[in-house]
Design a protein around this motif. Structure first.
Motif, PDB file in Angstrom:
ATOM      1  N   SER A  31       4.354  -8.816   4.609  1.00  0.00           N
ATOM      2  CA  SER A  31       3.384  -9.722   5.244  1.00  0.00           C
ATOM      3  C   SER A  31       3.965 -11.126   5.425  1.00  0.00           C
ATOM      4  O   SER A  31       3.784 -11.753   6.483  1.00  0.00           O
TER       5      SER A  31
ATOM      6  N   ALA B 139       6.456 -10.954   8.242  1.00  0.00           N
ATOM      7  CA  ALA B 139       5.794 -10.854   9.539  1.00  0.00           C
ATOM      8  C   ALA B 139       5.200 -12.192   9.963  1.00  0.00           C
ATOM      9  O   ALA B 139       5.240 -12.554  11.146  1.00  0.00           O
TER      10      ALA B 139
ATOM     11  N   PHE C 248       1.092  -9.303  14.295  1.00  0.00           N
ATOM     12  CA  PHE C 248      -0.324  -9.269  13.968  1.00  0.00           C
ATOM     13  C   PHE C 248      -1.174  -9.019  15.217  1.00  0.00           C
ATOM     14  O   PHE C 248      -2.247  -8.422  15.125  1.00  0.00           O
TER      15      PHE C 248
ATOM     16  N   ILE D  43      -0.995  -5.298  15.627  1.00  0.00           N
ATOM     17  CA  ILE D  43      -1.833  -4.611  14.644  1.00  0.00           C
ATOM     18  C   ILE D  43      -3.309  -4.738  15.018  1.00  0.00           C
ATOM     19  O   ILE D  43      -4.072  -3.772  14.877  1.00  0.00           O
TER      20      ILE D  43
ATOM     21  N   LEU E  75      -0.639   1.247   4.590  1.00  0.00           N
ATOM     22  CA  LEU E  75      -0.632  -0.080   5.199  1.00  0.00           C
ATOM     23  C   LEU E  75       0.768  -0.672   5.247  1.00  0.00           C
ATOM     24  O   LEU E  75       1.166  -1.275   6.254  1.00  0.00           O
TER      25      LEU E  75
ATOM     26  N   TRP F  74       2.811   1.281   7.893  1.00  0.00           N
ATOM     27  CA  TRP F  74       2.360   0.951   9.242  1.00  0.00           C
ATOM     28  C   TRP F  74       2.794  -0.453   9.634  1.00  0.00           C
ATOM     29  O   TRP F  74       3.259  -0.684  10.761  1.00  0.00           O
ATOM     30  N   LEU F  75       2.670  -1.414   8.726  1.00  0.00           N
ATOM     31  CA  LEU F  75       3.074  -2.786   9.017  1.00  0.00           C
ATOM     32  C   LEU F  75       4.582  -2.877   9.235  1.00  0.00           C
ATOM     33  O   LEU F  75       5.045  -3.592  10.127  1.00  0.00           O
ATOM     34  N   TRP F  76       5.349  -2.147   8.440  1.00  0.00           N
ATOM     35  CA  TRP F  76       6.806  -2.171   8.607  1.00  0.00           C
ATOM     36  C   TRP F  76       7.222  -1.532   9.931  1.00  0.00           C
ATOM     37  O   TRP F  76       8.129  -2.013  10.608  1.00  0.00           O
TER      38      TRP F  76
END
Length: 230
Positions: free
Chosen positions: A39, A42, A50, A53, A88, A91-93
């Motif tokens: 996070s 990012a 973001f 996402i 999470l 998915w974020l990575w």
């Protein structure tokens, strides 16, 4: 902060190592630490992630509902936080990888890594057809709503939604066959032309960060971490 994307073989391998390590992590403390690092990265480097996402917030809702269904059992209550945090983080990575490097450069790098061309074609065409399928799904829901169908979790409403999704899949298969015949008629030889140019620069800062982060992730997989959340 501007850091050049790791559009090289080593960078792609490190990114995939991090993604694989996140999938193998089962310790909640390590997963939360990795999620915090992702996070922060990012927010400081890949700020557009973001936005991506938020546009795909349906995936996050699916993750939350998947973890919520585990709360009905005693074993599920202990696994739900780990599962939700792991999904999470992965998915974020993945969103960071696509936003930071670029989809075309990812395909070009996978081709350099001798990934089978069939797999590259599947990834490329799937990514290109997802917006079309999303628009068709919206049209299908609008058509059902115009005929008096309501959204919800009742059996009849779920039955209508399942039937619509089934029709959408059948139409997508037919469209894929039509695209394949059209490409063959135009002399498609099996080589997918990548639009991104080849970059010979070695992003040392990016590779260093990826190497350190991969070591942190795999240290949590191999070495026992303190269990702070039980």
């Amino acid at each position: 902060m501007s850091i050049s994307p790791p559009s090289t073989r080593i960078g792609t391998i490190l990114i995939l190592l991090v993604l694989t390590g996140l999938g193998l992590l089962d310790n909640l403390f390590c997963l939360l630490l990795c999620l915090l690092i992702i996070s922060l990265f990012a927010s400081l480097v890949v700020r557009k992630v973001f936005v991506t996402i938020w546009r795909c917030k349906g995936v996050l809702i699916f993750f939350i509902f998947t973890g919520t269904t585990l709360l009905w059992t005693d074993e599920g209550r202990s696994l739900a936080p780990v599962l939700i945090t792991k999904m999470l983080a992965m998915w974020l990575w993945g969103a960071i990888w696509i936003t930071w490097v670029g989809f075309e450069r990812i395909l070009l790098t996978l081709e350099k890594l001798r990934v089978p061309s069939v797999l590259i074609h599947i990834i490329a065409f799937t990514a290109r057809f997802l917006p079309i399928l999303s628009e068709r799904l919206k049209m299908m829901l609008a058509a059902q709503a115009s005929r008096g169908a309501k959204r919800g979790i009742r059996p009849l409403q779920l039955h209508n939604l399942a039937g619509g999704i089934g029709c959408l899949l059948v139409v997508s298969f037919e469209q894929a066959e039509n695209v394949e015949r059209a490409m063959r008629s135009r002399g498609f030889s099996g080589a997918f032309p990548c639009l991104a140019g080849d970059d010979d620069k070695v992003p040392c800062v990016s590779l260093t960060f990826l190497f350190i982060f991969a070591c942190i992730v795999w240290a949590g997989v191999i070495l026992p971490c303190p269990v702070l959340f039980m």
